[in-house]
Design a protein around this motif. Structure first.
Motif, PDB file in Angstrom:
ATOM      1  N   TYR A  52      -3.455   7.675  -5.515  1.00 44.97           N
ATOM      2  CA  TYR A  52      -4.633   7.406  -4.700  1.00 44.97           C
ATOM      3  C   TYR A  52      -4.256   7.366  -3.221  1.00 44.97           C
ATOM      4  O   TYR A  52      -3.312   6.671  -2.832  1.00 44.97           O
ATOM      5  CB  TYR A  52      -5.272   6.080  -5.113  1.00 44.97           C
ATOM      6  N   SER A  53      -5.000   8.107  -2.405  1.00 45.68           N
ATOM      7  CA  SER A  53      -4.786   8.096  -0.957  1.00 45.68           C
ATOM      8  C   SER A  53      -5.709   7.040  -0.339  1.00 45.68           C
ATOM      9  O   SER A  53      -6.937   7.198  -0.360  1.00 45.68           O
ATOM     10  CB  SER A  53      -5.083   9.476  -0.357  1.00 45.68           C
ATOM     11  N   VAL A  54      -5.106   5.985   0.178  1.00 45.86           N
ATOM     12  CA  VAL A  54      -5.854   4.852   0.728  1.00 45.86           C
ATOM     13  C   VAL A  54      -5.907   4.991   2.243  1.00 45.86           C
ATOM     14  O   VAL A  54      -4.864   5.105   2.907  1.00 45.86           O
ATOM     15  CB  VAL A  54      -5.189   3.521   0.344  1.00 45.86           C
ATOM     16  N   TYR A  55      -7.102   4.986   2.785  1.00 46.89           N
ATOM     17  CA  TYR A  55      -7.304   5.074   4.230  1.00 46.89           C
ATOM     18  C   TYR A  55      -7.762   3.715   4.761  1.00 46.89           C
ATOM     19  O   TYR A  55      -8.529   3.001   4.102  1.00 46.89           O
ATOM     20  CB  TYR A  55      -8.355   6.128   4.569  1.00 46.89           C
ATOM     21  N   LEU A  56      -7.296   3.387   5.951  1.00 47.09           N
ATOM     22  CA  LEU A  56      -7.724   2.165   6.637  1.00 47.09           C
ATOM     23  C   LEU A  56      -8.186   2.551   8.030  1.00 47.09           C
ATOM     24  O   LEU A  56      -7.431   3.159   8.800  1.00 47.09           O
ATOM     25  CB  LEU A  56      -6.575   1.156   6.715  1.00 47.09           C
ATOM     26  N   ASP A  57      -9.424   2.230   8.346  1.00 49.75           N
ATOM     27  CA  ASP A  57     -10.011   2.587   9.645  1.00 49.75           C
ATOM     28  C   ASP A  57      -9.897   4.082   9.927  1.00 49.75           C
ATOM     29  O   ASP A  57      -9.672   4.513  11.061  1.00 49.75           O
ATOM     30  CB  ASP A  57      -9.350   1.801  10.783  1.00 49.75           C
ATOM     31  N   GLY A  58     -10.027   4.882   8.883  1.00 43.75           N
ATOM     32  CA  GLY A  58     -10.064   6.324   9.044  1.00 43.75           C
ATOM     33  C   GLY A  58      -8.723   7.015   9.064  1.00 43.75           C
ATOM     34  O   GLY A  58      -8.663   8.247   9.097  1.00 43.75           O
ATOM     35  N   LEU A  59      -7.606   6.269   9.044  1.00 44.25           N
ATOM     36  CA  LEU A  59      -6.268   6.871   9.036  1.00 44.25           C
ATOM     37  C   LEU A  59      -5.586   6.598   7.706  1.00 44.25           C
ATOM     38  O   LEU A  59      -5.761   5.519   7.127  1.00 44.25           O
ATOM     39  CB  LEU A  59      -5.420   6.305  10.177  1.00 44.25           C
ATOM     40  N   LEU A  60      -4.808   7.563   7.233  1.00 47.92           N
ATOM     41  CA  LEU A  60      -4.101   7.386   5.976  1.00 47.92           C
ATOM     42  C   LEU A  60      -3.162   6.194   6.067  1.00 47.92           C
ATOM     43  O   LEU A  60      -2.288   6.137   6.933  1.00 47.92           O
ATOM     44  CB  LEU A  60      -3.319   8.657   5.629  1.00 47.92           C
ATOM     45  N   PHE A  61      -3.338   5.244   5.175  1.00 45.36           N
ATOM     46  CA  PHE A  61      -2.564   4.005   5.189  1.00 45.36           C
ATOM     47  C   PHE A  61      -1.404   4.063   4.202  1.00 45.36           C
ATOM     48  O   PHE A  61      -0.271   3.725   4.514  1.00 45.36           O
ATOM     49  CB  PHE A  61      -3.496   2.836   4.860  1.00 45.36           C
ATOM     50  N   CYS A  62      -1.697   4.504   2.996  1.00 43.87           N
ATOM     51  CA  CYS A  62      -0.647   4.621   1.975  1.00 43.87           C
ATOM     52  C   CYS A  62      -1.170   5.441   0.806  1.00 43.87           C
ATOM     53  O   CYS A  62      -2.360   5.737   0.707  1.00 43.87           O
ATOM     54  CB  CYS A  62      -0.204   3.237   1.493  1.00 43.87           C
ATOM     55  N   ARG A  63      -0.236   5.817  -0.091  1.00 44.66           N
ATOM     56  CA  ARG A  63      -0.590   6.450  -1.364  1.00 44.66           C
ATOM     57  C   ARG A  63       0.007   5.592  -2.468  1.00 44.66           C
ATOM     58  O   ARG A  63       1.205   5.278  -2.434  1.00 44.66           O
ATOM     59  CB  ARG A  63      -0.056   7.880  -1.444  1.00 44.66           C
ATOM     60  N   VAL A  64      -0.797   5.220  -3.440  1.00 43.99           N
ATOM     61  CA  VAL A  64      -0.334   4.311  -4.489  1.00 43.99           C
ATOM     62  C   VAL A  64      -0.851   4.749  -5.851  1.00 43.99           C
ATOM     63  O   VAL A  64      -1.870   5.445  -5.962  1.00 43.99           O
ATOM     64  CB  VAL A  64      -0.788   2.851  -4.225  1.00 43.99           C
ATOM     65  N   ARG A  65      -0.129   4.303  -6.879  1.00 46.32           N
ATOM     66  CA  ARG A  65      -0.554   4.507  -8.254  1.00 46.32           C
ATOM     67  C   ARG A  65      -1.340   3.284  -8.736  1.00 46.32           C
ATOM     68  O   ARG A  65      -1.190   2.174  -8.204  1.00 46.32           O
ATOM     69  CB  ARG A  65       0.654   4.726  -9.149  1.00 46.32           C
ATOM     70  N   TYR A  66      -2.139   3.505  -9.767  1.00 47.71           N
ATOM     71  CA  TYR A  66      -2.877   2.396 -10.377  1.00 47.71           C
ATOM     72  C   TYR A  66      -1.913   1.315 -10.857  1.00 47.71           C
ATOM     73  O   TYR A  66      -2.164   0.118 -10.665  1.00 47.71           O
ATOM     74  CB  TYR A  66      -3.707   2.920 -11.549  1.00 47.71           C
ATOM     75  N   SER A  67      -0.789   1.718 -11.453  1.00 55.14           N
ATOM     76  CA  SER A  67       0.156   0.737 -12.005  1.00 55.14           C
ATOM     77  C   SER A  67       0.720  -0.169 -10.911  1.00 55.14           C
ATOM     78  O   SER A  67       0.956  -1.359 -11.141  1.00 55.14           O
ATOM     79  CB  SER A  67       1.296   1.446 -12.743  1.00 55.14           C
ATOM     80  N   GLN A  68       0.927   0.379  -9.707  1.00 61.75           N
ATOM     81  CA  GLN A  68       1.421  -0.439  -8.599  1.00 61.75           C
ATOM     82  C   GLN A  68       0.385  -1.478  -8.202  1.00 61.75           C
ATOM     83  O   GLN A  68       0.711  -2.654  -7.983  1.00 61.75           O
ATOM     84  CB  GLN A  68       1.746   0.447  -7.392  1.00 61.75           C
ATOM     85  N   LEU A  69      -0.849  -1.044  -8.092  1.00 61.63           N
ATOM     86  CA  LEU A  69      -1.917  -1.979  -7.713  1.00 61.63           C
ATOM     87  C   LEU A  69      -2.143  -3.013  -8.814  1.00 61.63           C
ATOM     88  O   LEU A  69      -2.444  -4.181  -8.521  1.00 61.63           O
ATOM     89  CB  LEU A  69      -3.208  -1.202  -7.432  1.00 61.63           C
ATOM     90  N   HIS A  70      -1.991  -2.593 -10.062  1.00 58.88           N
ATOM     91  CA  HIS A  70      -2.176  -3.520 -11.182  1.00 58.88           C
ATOM     92  C   HIS A  70      -1.123  -4.631 -11.139  1.00 58.88           C
ATOM     93  O   HIS A  70      -1.440  -5.818 -11.315  1.00 58.88           O
ATOM     94  CB  HIS A  70      -2.104  -2.759 -12.509  1.00 58.88           C
ATOM     95  N   ARG A  71       0.138  -4.271 -10.915  1.00 56.55           N
ATOM     96  CA  ARG A  71       1.198  -5.286 -10.817  1.00 56.55           C
ATOM     97  C   ARG A  71       0.969  -6.204  -9.626  1.00 56.55           C
ATOM     98  O   ARG A  71       1.198  -7.417  -9.715  1.00 56.55           O
ATOM     99  CB  ARG A  71       2.559  -4.601 -10.699  1.00 56.55           C
ATOM    100  N   TRP A  72       0.500  -5.634  -8.529  1.00 58.11           N
ATOM    101  CA  TRP A  72       0.207  -6.437  -7.328  1.00 58.11           C
ATOM    102  C   TRP A  72      -0.912  -7.431  -7.611  1.00 58.11           C
ATOM    103  O   TRP A  72      -0.837  -8.600  -7.231  1.00 58.11           O
ATOM    104  CB  TRP A  72      -0.170  -5.491  -6.199  1.00 58.11           C
ATOM    105  N   ASN A  73      -1.931  -6.984  -8.306  1.00 64.29           N
ATOM    106  CA  ASN A  73      -3.031  -7.882  -8.663  1.00 64.29           C
ATOM    107  C   ASN A  73      -2.547  -9.035  -9.536  1.00 64.29           C
ATOM    108  O   ASN A  73      -2.971 -10.185  -9.358  1.00 64.29           O
ATOM    109  CB  ASN A  73      -4.132  -7.089  -9.390  1.00 64.29           C
TER     110      ASN A  73
END
Length: 421
Positions: free
Chosen positions: A24-45
């Protein structure tokens, strides 16, 4: 308030076992912030939930079978909502588990290792100051380093911020975005792909009366004095001829206090001016220059006959706004790093008991949205200071959200509506 996170695009990648995963390409304020997998976000949650319990927003569930296209789009929307909602709690924003994860994914996305580095900071008078940092230092940490070097009182850091600033034709500066506390300035600068761009230090409040909070700190006064001079010279603030003569005399005397007192009477002092853009008022295609601050949106519109018309929208007349991405993001190995080329911001305002929309086409739509949120938060803080009872239920004044729309679907941006402020 919610932050401008959005996930307008994702890519399918092969994994080491011959399967595929979604990045997933995550943008913050219109600029590319990071690219992450669902599994990374799941562990973070899961890590966040161990610290903060059930106060977290819902996280999209795992799927154990192959996802259909509609299921994949739904998950992308849910992850986007999660990122926006998890940033509402200021305690969570400051937590180690929150910050450390976002630091790591920013570095990994742009293949930058954590190491010592030199970073040039643009001061309000146009000079650059070099500071020694780590590439993994957040904007909050870099601001602390800068403040220590110039002698700025630590308790006043909240009145200042770090920005991505670009120099355009004839040396005019263009503020691209305010860096969030958890962003890595070194990484953001190198990943933005913007030419002639620097990290700059500027005051971050839009109520000119807040100058009074800084007058006991010499370093703070120096900073807002330098910025006032720069804003007047750059045309952001517009003194009359008489005011300009008095200001020039005070500048020659070196009387910073009197200079700032008079500056607060100058039109558009303390405002953020956006680059020239277009609007639909009073008809589509009209040129516009916006100044935002002092609890209003001031717009100088160039009419078809080259006449100019000044229109002012007090924030008390603004009900809501939304940012819309009008372009198409390509689903390729390296998605574009900015959404800012095809953006629209529209806000709804009252005129003669009717609600109308004012539409702007500007690459600084996210910056404008951040400025509108800042004016609302300052208004809320002032009201809470005047009436302590309001502090007991601050959340009742948090506005609802509207949406960012993209060619890929609708993405909630976290842009707020003003509720009777």
């Amino acid at each position: 308030m919610k932050m401008h996170f959005c996930i307008p695009v994702s890519q399918q990648r092969p994994d080491a076992l011959g399967g595929r995963y979604t990045l997933y390409s995550v943008y913050l304020d219109g600029l590319l912030f990071c690219r992450v997998r669902y599994s990374q976000l799941h562990r973070w949650n899961e890590q966040l939930r161990r610290v903060f319990g059930n106060c977290l927003p819902p996280f999209p569930p795992k799927y154990y079978l192959a996802m259909t296209t509609s299921m994949a789009n739904e998950r992308r929307d849910q992850l986007e909502h999660y990122l926006q909602n998890v940033t509402v709690d200021p305690n969570m924003l400051r937590s180690d588990v929150f910050v450390e994860f976002l630091k790591r994914v920013q570095l990994d996305t742009f293949s930058i290792t954590a190491k010592k580095a030199a970073l040039d900071i643009l001061l309000p008078d146009g000079r650059s100051m070099e500071v020694e940092i780590l590439t993994s230092d957040t904007a909050e940490r870099v601001l602390e380093v800068v403040s220590h070097k110039i002698g700025l009182c630590r308790e006043l850091l909240g009145y200042f911020g770090l920005f991505l600033i670009r120099f355009c034709k004839e040396g005019k500066l263009s503020v691209m975005k305010k860096l969030a506390d958890f962003e890595l300035p070194y990484v953001s600068l190198r990943s933005s792909e913007l030419e002639n761009c620097k990290v700059g230090l500027r005051k971050w409040y839009l109520d000119p009366s807040l100058d009074s909070m800084l007058m006991d700190c010499r370093a703070a006064v120096n900073l807002i004095y330098m910025q006032a001079i720069q804003d007047i010279q750059g045309g952001w603030a517009e003194p009359t001829r008489a005011q300009r003569q008095k200001l020039e005399a005070l500048q020659e005397e070196g009387n910073q206090t009197k200079f700032l007192e008079l500056s607060r009477e100058v039109r558009h002092y303390g405002c953020v001016q956006l680059d020239p853009c277009t609007c639909d008022y009073p008809e589509p295609g009209c040129g516009a220059v916006l100044s935002v601050g002092n609890n209003e949106i001031s717009c100088c519109v160039t009419l078809p006959g080259n006449q100019t018309q000044h229109v002012v929208f007090p924030m008390s007349r603004v009900k809501c706004w939304q940012v819309t991405f009008l372009g198409t993001l390509l689903d390729m190995d390296g998605p574009q790093r900015t959404l800012n080329q095809n953006l629209e911001l529209r806000f709804q305002y009252s005129e003669e008991s009717h609600w109308q929309w004012f539409v702007l086409y500007t690459k600084q739509a996210f910056l404008l949205s951040s400025c509108l949120k800042k004016m609302i938060s300052e208004k809320m803080a002032k009201r809470a200071a005047e009436n302590p009872e309001m502090q007991k239920d601050y959340s009742s004044f948090l506005p609802r959200t509207s949406k960012i729309k993209t060619a890929e679907g609708d993405c909630v941006s976290g842009t707020p509506e003003e509720e009777g402020l």
